[in-house]
Write a protein that holds these residues in place. Structure first.
Motif, PDB file in Angstrom:
ATOM      1  N   SER A   3       0.837  -1.193   0.000  1.00 16.22           N
ATOM      2  CA  SER A   3       0.000   0.000   0.000  1.00 16.22           C
ATOM      3  C   SER A   3       0.876   1.248   0.000  1.00 16.22           C
ATOM      4  O   SER A   3       1.931   1.284   0.620  1.00 16.22           O
ATOM      5  CB  SER A   3      -0.930   0.006   1.211  1.00 16.22           C
ATOM      6  N   GLU A 113      -8.439  -1.241  -0.783  1.00 18.68           N
ATOM      7  CA  GLU A 113      -8.698  -2.407   0.063  1.00 18.68           C
ATOM      8  C   GLU A 113      -9.231  -1.926   1.411  1.00 18.68           C
ATOM      9  O   GLU A 113      -8.697  -0.970   1.981  1.00 18.68           O
ATOM     10  CB  GLU A 113      -7.409  -3.200   0.279  1.00 18.68           C
ATOM     11  N   ASP A 115      -9.609  -1.500   5.270  1.00 24.21           N
ATOM     12  CA  ASP A 115      -8.636  -1.627   6.357  1.00 24.21           C
ATOM     13  C   ASP A 115      -9.375  -1.779   7.678  1.00 24.21           C
ATOM     14  O   ASP A 115     -10.461  -1.223   7.859  1.00 24.21           O
ATOM     15  CB  ASP A 115      -7.736  -0.385   6.386  1.00 24.21           C
ATOM     16  N   VAL A 157     -13.741  -5.066  -6.362  1.00 22.07           N
ATOM     17  CA  VAL A 157     -12.855  -4.135  -5.650  1.00 22.07           C
ATOM     18  C   VAL A 157     -13.128  -2.724  -6.163  1.00 22.07           C
ATOM     19  O   VAL A 157     -13.392  -2.512  -7.350  1.00 22.07           O
ATOM     20  CB  VAL A 157     -11.370  -4.511  -5.879  1.00 22.07           C
TER      21      VAL A 157
END
Length: 293
Positions: A3, A113, A115, A157
């Motif tokens: 990331s 994504e 978290d 996604v």
């Protein structure tokens, strides 16, 4: 993947913590500048054009050049007062149909994504956005630059696509746009026929970077010490003199190519010659035996 940014999607009163990843990568062959004689790496020094001295990186500032050639030096304090968001938020501004946004605005793509505890609200917003058939228009600050962006769903996604600002899109000011160019109905019909003949579902897996693959082969040949043989140059066709004839020939060629691609592939002539020679060689001893008898 690693990331490169952490933040949160701000959707009304809902906050979704996310991690950001680069969605694309350049598969290019990287080169270094080297000395031709011994292969040593070439290094560059940061030298001031006024005093001629080498400057340490810590002493380098940003300068804006005026039309007169003068330089305005900006300090870190000058940048601190700018209205750049540091809240690390992806603020949802509105939702719009995807076909209203011209692809020319898109600059860079990122994956998001969820978290920590953000998985459930992430999936909730993802499913709602996917069922709506729209994209979210958002604002985000990345690498000291604020950008408009869109949020869309791809393979389950969120994809964040940063966008250029409207004043960053150039206008195509070309002379031919002001000319009255006549296109005959027959030519238009033939062009439409060519498009229909070449129509097919897009599969990106069918295409590959031929130049990069050839370059890699050259590098491998250099490593192995083999002789590198250049591929023969192919003559490129010049501009068509008769537009209608060129379109008709293109349609015929496209039909022929489409037809042969579904047919059984023809064996190469070299393979047939080799097989024939092999059969004759096997039959030769039998002929000699009969003669001697």
């Amino acid at each position: 993947m690693r990331s490169i940014w952490k933040g949160a999607i701000s959707f009304g009163l809902v906050t979704i913590p996310v991690k950001l990843y680069s969605a694309t990568e350049q598969k290019d062959v990287a080169f270094h500048q080297v000395h031709r004689e011994d292969g040593g790496r070439i290094r560059y020094k940061r030298v001031c054009t006024k005093c001629g001295e080498e400057v340490a990186y810590a002493d380098i500032a940003k300068g804006y050049e005026l039309a007169t050639g003068e330089i305005v030096v900006l300090t870190d304090e000058d940048f601190e007062g700018l209205p750049l968001s540091t809240s690390r938020r992806i603020d949802v501004l509105q939702f719009s149909p995807a076909d209203q946004i011209d692809p020319i605005y898109f600059a860079k793509s990122y994956f998001l994504e969820p978290d920590a505890q953000g998985a459930k609200p992430y999936v909730l917003l993802r499913n709602a956005l996917e069922s709506s058939g729209q994209v979210a228009v958002v604002k985000v600050a990345l690498r000291q630059r604020e950008s408009l962006a869109t949020l869309r769903v791809r393979d389950g996604v969120f994809v964040l696509e940063t966008m250029l600002w409207p004043d960053e899109i150039r206008k195509p000011e070309f002379d031919f746009l002001d000319e009255d160019i006549e296109v005959r109905a027959q030519e238009l019909k033939m062009a439409e026929s060519l498009i229909a003949t070449m129509e097919s579902d897009f599969d990106p897996g069918e295409y590959h970077d031929a130049y990069r693959e050839a370059l890699q082969q050259v590098i491998e040949a250099k490593i192995e010490g083999r002789e590198v043989v250049a591929a023969p140059e192919t003559e490129e066709a010049g501009p068509a003199v008769d537009l209608m004839a060129a379109l008709r020939a293109s349609v015929e060629a496209a039909k022929k190519e489409r037809g042969t691609s579904t047919a059984k592939p023809k064996r190469p002539a070299k393979a047939e010659k080799a097989e024939k020679a092999d059969k004759e060689e096997k039959a030769e001893p039998k002929r000699k035996t009969r003669k001697s008898a």
